[in-house]
Every structure is written in structure tokens, then in C-alpha cells.
Design a protein around this motif. Structure first.
Motif, PDB file in Angstrom:
ATOM      1  N   LYS A  39       0.774  -1.201  -0.009  1.00  0.00           N
ATOM      2  CA  LYS A  39       0.015  -0.015  -0.013  1.00  0.00           C
ATOM      3  C   LYS A  39       0.907   1.300   0.198  1.00  0.00           C
ATOM      4  CE  LYS A  39      -3.857  -2.258   2.578  1.00  0.00           C
ATOM      5  NZ  LYS A  39      -4.815  -2.433   3.620  1.00  0.00           N
ATOM      6  N   LEU A  40       2.087   1.282   0.209  1.00  0.00           N
ATOM      7  CA  LEU A  40       3.016   2.220   0.163  1.00  0.00           C
ATOM      8  C   LEU A  40       3.401   2.560  -1.003  1.00  0.00           C
ATOM      9  CD1 LEU A  40       5.193   1.595   3.475  1.00  0.00           C
ATOM     10  CD2 LEU A  40       3.175   3.134   3.317  1.00  0.00           C
ATOM     11  N   ILE A  41       3.339   1.618  -1.854  1.00  0.00           N
ATOM     12  CA  ILE A  41       3.697   1.891  -3.298  1.00  0.00           C
ATOM     13  C   ILE A  41       2.751   2.263  -4.385  1.00  0.00           C
ATOM     14  CG2 ILE A  41       4.950   0.698  -5.369  1.00  0.00           C
ATOM     15  CD1 ILE A  41       5.960  -1.458  -3.370  1.00  0.00           C
ATOM     16  N   ARG A  42       2.708   3.658  -4.718  1.00  0.00           N
ATOM     17  CA  ARG A  42       1.994   4.432  -5.582  1.00  0.00           C
ATOM     18  C   ARG A  42       2.667   4.964  -6.819  1.00  0.00           C
ATOM     19  NH1 ARG A  42      -1.499   8.246  -2.204  1.00  0.00           N
ATOM     20  NH2 ARG A  42      -2.350   8.554  -4.162  1.00  0.00           N
ATOM     21  N   SER A  43       2.107   4.749  -7.959  1.00  0.00           N
ATOM     22  CA  SER A  43       2.619   5.493  -9.166  1.00  0.00           C
ATOM     23  C   SER A  43       2.677   6.813  -9.340  1.00  0.00           C
ATOM     24  CB  SER A  43       1.926   4.570 -10.468  1.00  0.00           C
ATOM     25  OG  SER A  43       0.696   5.041 -10.429  1.00  0.00           O
ATOM     26  N   ASP A  44       1.648   7.351  -8.298  1.00  0.00           N
ATOM     27  CA  ASP A  44       1.715   8.782  -8.438  1.00  0.00           C
ATOM     28  C   ASP A  44       2.080   9.403  -6.850  1.00  0.00           C
ATOM     29  OD1 ASP A  44      -0.390   7.505  -6.746  1.00  0.00           O
ATOM     30  OD2 ASP A  44      -2.061   9.056  -7.466  1.00  0.00           O
ATOM     31  N   LEU A  76       4.014  -2.643  -8.103  1.00  0.00           N
ATOM     32  CA  LEU A  76       5.410  -2.424  -8.420  1.00  0.00           C
ATOM     33  C   LEU A  76       5.383  -2.466 -10.349  1.00  0.00           C
ATOM     34  CD1 LEU A  76       7.331  -5.113  -6.399  1.00  0.00           C
ATOM     35  CD2 LEU A  76       7.648  -2.670  -6.551  1.00  0.00           C
ATOM     36  N   GLN A  77       4.165  -3.195 -10.884  1.00  0.00           N
ATOM     37  CA  GLN A  77       4.288  -3.415 -12.177  1.00  0.00           C
ATOM     38  C   GLN A  77       3.883  -1.662 -12.957  1.00  0.00           C
ATOM     39  OE1 GLN A  77       0.921  -5.680 -13.833  1.00  0.00           O
ATOM     40  NE2 GLN A  77       2.412  -6.370 -15.404  1.00  0.00           N
ATOM     41  N   HIS A  78       2.749  -1.094 -11.822  1.00  0.00           N
ATOM     42  CA  HIS A  78       2.362   0.175 -12.319  1.00  0.00           C
ATOM     43  C   HIS A  78       3.283   1.106 -12.302  1.00  0.00           C
ATOM     44  CE1 HIS A  78      -1.940  -1.090 -11.086  1.00  0.00           C
ATOM     45  NE2 HIS A  78      -1.674  -1.550 -12.288  1.00  0.00           N
ATOM     46  N   VAL A  79       4.343   1.133 -11.275  1.00  0.00           N
ATOM     47  CA  VAL A  79       5.568   2.065 -11.163  1.00  0.00           C
ATOM     48  C   VAL A  79       6.644   1.807 -12.186  1.00  0.00           C
ATOM     49  CG1 VAL A  79       7.449   2.646  -9.825  1.00  0.00           C
ATOM     50  CG2 VAL A  79       5.153   2.420  -8.652  1.00  0.00           C
ATOM     51  N   ALA A  80       6.880   0.396 -12.447  1.00  0.00           N
ATOM     52  CA  ALA A  80       7.772   0.145 -13.514  1.00  0.00           C
ATOM     53  C   ALA A  80       7.528   0.779 -14.732  1.00  0.00           C
ATOM     54  CB  ALA A  80       7.949  -1.340 -13.531  1.00  0.00           C
ATOM     55  N   LEU A  81       6.049   0.953 -15.280  1.00  0.00           N
ATOM     56  CA  LEU A  81       5.609   0.999 -16.308  1.00  0.00           C
ATOM     57  C   LEU A  81       5.171   2.458 -16.872  1.00  0.00           C
ATOM     58  CD1 LEU A  81       3.466  -2.081 -17.257  1.00  0.00           C
ATOM     59  CD2 LEU A  81       5.851  -1.562 -18.244  1.00  0.00           C
ATOM     60  N   ASN A  82       5.215   3.202 -15.652  1.00  0.00           N
ATOM     61  CA  ASN A  82       4.938   4.612 -15.270  1.00  0.00           C
ATOM     62  C   ASN A  82       5.845   5.633 -16.021  1.00  0.00           C
ATOM     63  OD1 ASN A  82       3.532   7.193 -14.832  1.00  0.00           O
ATOM     64  ND2 ASN A  82       3.809   6.980 -12.781  1.00  0.00           N
ATOM     65  N   ALA A  83       5.807   5.951 -17.253  1.00  0.00           N
ATOM     66  CA  ALA A  83       6.713   7.024 -17.586  1.00  0.00           C
ATOM     67  C   ALA A  83       6.855   8.295 -17.235  1.00  0.00           C
ATOM     68  CB  ALA A  83       6.321   7.230 -19.418  1.00  0.00           C
ATOM     69  N   ALA A  84       6.120   8.628 -16.074  1.00  0.00           N
ATOM     70  CA  ALA A  84       6.125   9.886 -15.545  1.00  0.00           C
ATOM     71  C   ALA A  84       6.777   9.738 -14.269  1.00  0.00           C
ATOM     72  CB  ALA A  84       4.723  10.478 -15.457  1.00  0.00           C
ATOM     73  N   ALA A  85       7.215   8.462 -13.632  1.00  0.00           N
ATOM     74  CA  ALA A  85       7.679   8.269 -12.532  1.00  0.00           C
ATOM     75  C   ALA A  85       9.370   8.579 -12.645  1.00  0.00           C
ATOM     76  CB  ALA A  85       7.381   6.757 -12.105  1.00  0.00           C
ATOM     77  N   ALA A 124      14.089   0.717  -9.369  1.00  0.00           N
ATOM     78  CA  ALA A 124      13.930  -0.227  -8.219  1.00  0.00           C
ATOM     79  C   ALA A 124      12.723  -0.972  -8.372  1.00  0.00           C
ATOM     80  CB  ALA A 124      13.865   0.723  -6.779  1.00  0.00           C
ATOM     81  N   ALA A 125      11.563  -0.517  -8.785  1.00  0.00           N
ATOM     82  CA  ALA A 125      10.582  -1.309  -8.966  1.00  0.00           C
ATOM     83  C   ALA A 125      10.837  -2.443  -9.806  1.00  0.00           C
ATOM     84  CB  ALA A 125       9.593  -0.417  -9.602  1.00  0.00           C
ATOM     85  N   ILE A 126      11.539  -2.329 -11.054  1.00  0.00           N
ATOM     86  CA  ILE A 126      11.730  -3.322 -11.953  1.00  0.00           C
ATOM     87  C   ILE A 126      12.368  -4.451 -11.279  1.00  0.00           C
ATOM     88  CG2 ILE A 126      12.922  -3.892 -13.934  1.00  0.00           C
ATOM     89  CD1 ILE A 126      12.210  -1.116 -14.958  1.00  0.00           C
TER      90      ILE A 126
END
Length: 231
Positions: free
Chosen positions: A112-117, A145-154, A161-163
Motif C-alpha cells: 500500500k506504500l507503493i503508488r505510481s503517483d 510494482l508493475q504500475h510504477v515500473a511502466l509509469n513513464a512519469a515516475a 528499483a520497482a523493476i
């Protein structure tokens, strides 16, 4: 009343100083100091600015149950300061690496601490949580983790680290993400990282992708050099 509060603070300071001295000067007695530190921690009377020291010492010598309490406190947004929450998660990681001890707890809350935004102010907490998910192989963290890894804005370091953590977790989401990241629409560093992570998931696919990524990136490099020469 003020006198009593001051007196209690003095007692707490002395107790904390004794515990710290035990850890530093008499390591062999450190185990016996952990219960006293846990009592101080659970009392709720320690000022927040001193919690960091206690948390670090418990992570160095505490058992799985002790670490479980630290972990649960780190998940709460108001139990510790932001910097202490980050330090707590980082010290839990050190306990796992150096002493092979993990918290006795449900790791689902970590996802729950991992958010793409996530806000920039939460970057340290996010990075610590991401790394722990990989270290502890938290399956419920695969989706965030997948959402963060694929988020171009991150942030690029957060994505890396997410990957890395996602590849450690493994499973179908990790493989699907690696295959996508290895495509030509992503940057070369991310493509290389995806291929490297895939070697632990599917060596045959990783080998085929590595050849393809190397061929495409080499071709791109040559094109860039030719354009540079013309200019």
C-alpha cells in the motif's frame, strides 16, 4: 506537574543511554537490552525525535516479533516521523540481509506504500518499501510494482528499483512487465534492466530478447553517430 514530567524525561533518557551503551560497549549483553527498549518503545512516552535511535537498536538485535512491531509502526502514517519510517524500513532490510531475520507480520500492507503517483516528499518511503518488497518477495506487491515500473512519469530511479524488485518477486506479472519493457518504446537502460531481470524468470526468452535488444540499440547508436557526423 512540570517537575514530574521533567523527572520522567530524565529517567527515560538514562534508560535509553544505558541501552545504547549496552549495544555499543557490551555487545554480548545486547540481547538482554532489547526487552527494555521494546518497553520504552511501546510505552508511548518517548519523544518522536528519540524513536529513531530505539528503532535502529531493536532492528540490530531484536527477534522476529520485535521487528514485527517496528514494521507495523512504520506502516502507520502518524506513529513515527517520516524520516524514522524510512529508517525503520531500511533497518528491517539490513536485519534480513545481515541476520536473516524478518518481521513476524503480514507483508501485504507494504504494497500500500507503493503508488505510481506518489508525491516527491514520499520518495524515500516509497524506495524503501519497493526494495523490501523485492527482498521479502511480497507477491501482493506485484501489481503496484508493475504500475510504477511502466509509469513513464515516475522518477527513473524509482522505476529501476520497482523493476528490480518485481523481478525478484517473480511470477507472471514480472515476466509480462519484463517483456513489455524490453520493447523498442522504452529507454535502453530500462530495456537492459528488464532483460537482465528476465534471466531469472525465463532464460530462453531472456537470451532471445537480449540479442534483439542489442541488435536494435546497436543500430540506433550507429544512426545517431551518422546524424552527428552530418551535423
Amino acid at each position: 506537574m512540570d517537575f514530574m514530567n521533567a523527572y520522567k524525561r530524565i529517567i527515560q533518557t538514562v534508560a535509553l543511554a544505558f541501552a545504547v551503551n549496552t549495544f555499543v560497549v557490551l555487545p554480548a549483553m545486547a540481547d538482554s537490552a532489547v526487552p527494555a527498549l521494546m518497553n520504552l518503545l511501546k510505552s508511548g512516552r518517548l519523544p518522536k525525535e528519540r524513536l529513531g535511535t530505539v528503532v535502529e537498536l531493536v532492528c540490530k538485535q531484536g527477534n522476529a516479533e520485535d521487528l514485527g512491531y517496528i514494521y507495523e509502526q512504520a506502516l502507520k502514517p502518524d506513529a513515527l516521523t517520516d524520516s524514522t519510517r524510512v529508517a525503520a524500513l531500511e533497518n528491517l532490510a539490513k536485519a534480513t540481509i545481515s541476520r536473516k531475520v524478518k518481521p513476524q507480520a503480514d507483508f501485504a500492507g507494504l504494497a500500500k506504500l507503493i503508488r505510481s503517483d506518489a508525491a516527491k516528499e514520499q520518495r524515500g518511503l516509497q524506495m524503501a518499501a519497493i526494495r523490501l518488497c523485492g527482498l521479502w518477495k511480497v507477491n501482493t506487491a506485484a501489481a503496484p510494482l508493475q504500475h510504477v515500473a511502466l509509469n513513464a512519469a515516475a522518477d527513473i530511479d524509482v522505476r529501476r528499483a520497482a523493476i528490480d524488485s518485481l523481478m525478484r518477486v517473480g511470477g507472471k506479472p514480472a515476466l509480462a512487465t519484463a517483456l513489455k519493457l524490453a520493447g523498442p518504446t522504452f529507454s535502453k537502460p530500462l530495456r537492459y534492466l528488464a532483460v537482465a531481470g528476465m534471466t531469472e524468470l525465463d532464460l530462453d526468452k531472456a537470451t532471445a530478447l537480449a540479442v534483439d535488444v542489442l541488435r536494435v540499440t546497436t543500430s540506433d547508436d550507429r544512426s545517431e553517430r551518422r546524424r552527428g557526423g552530418k551535423e
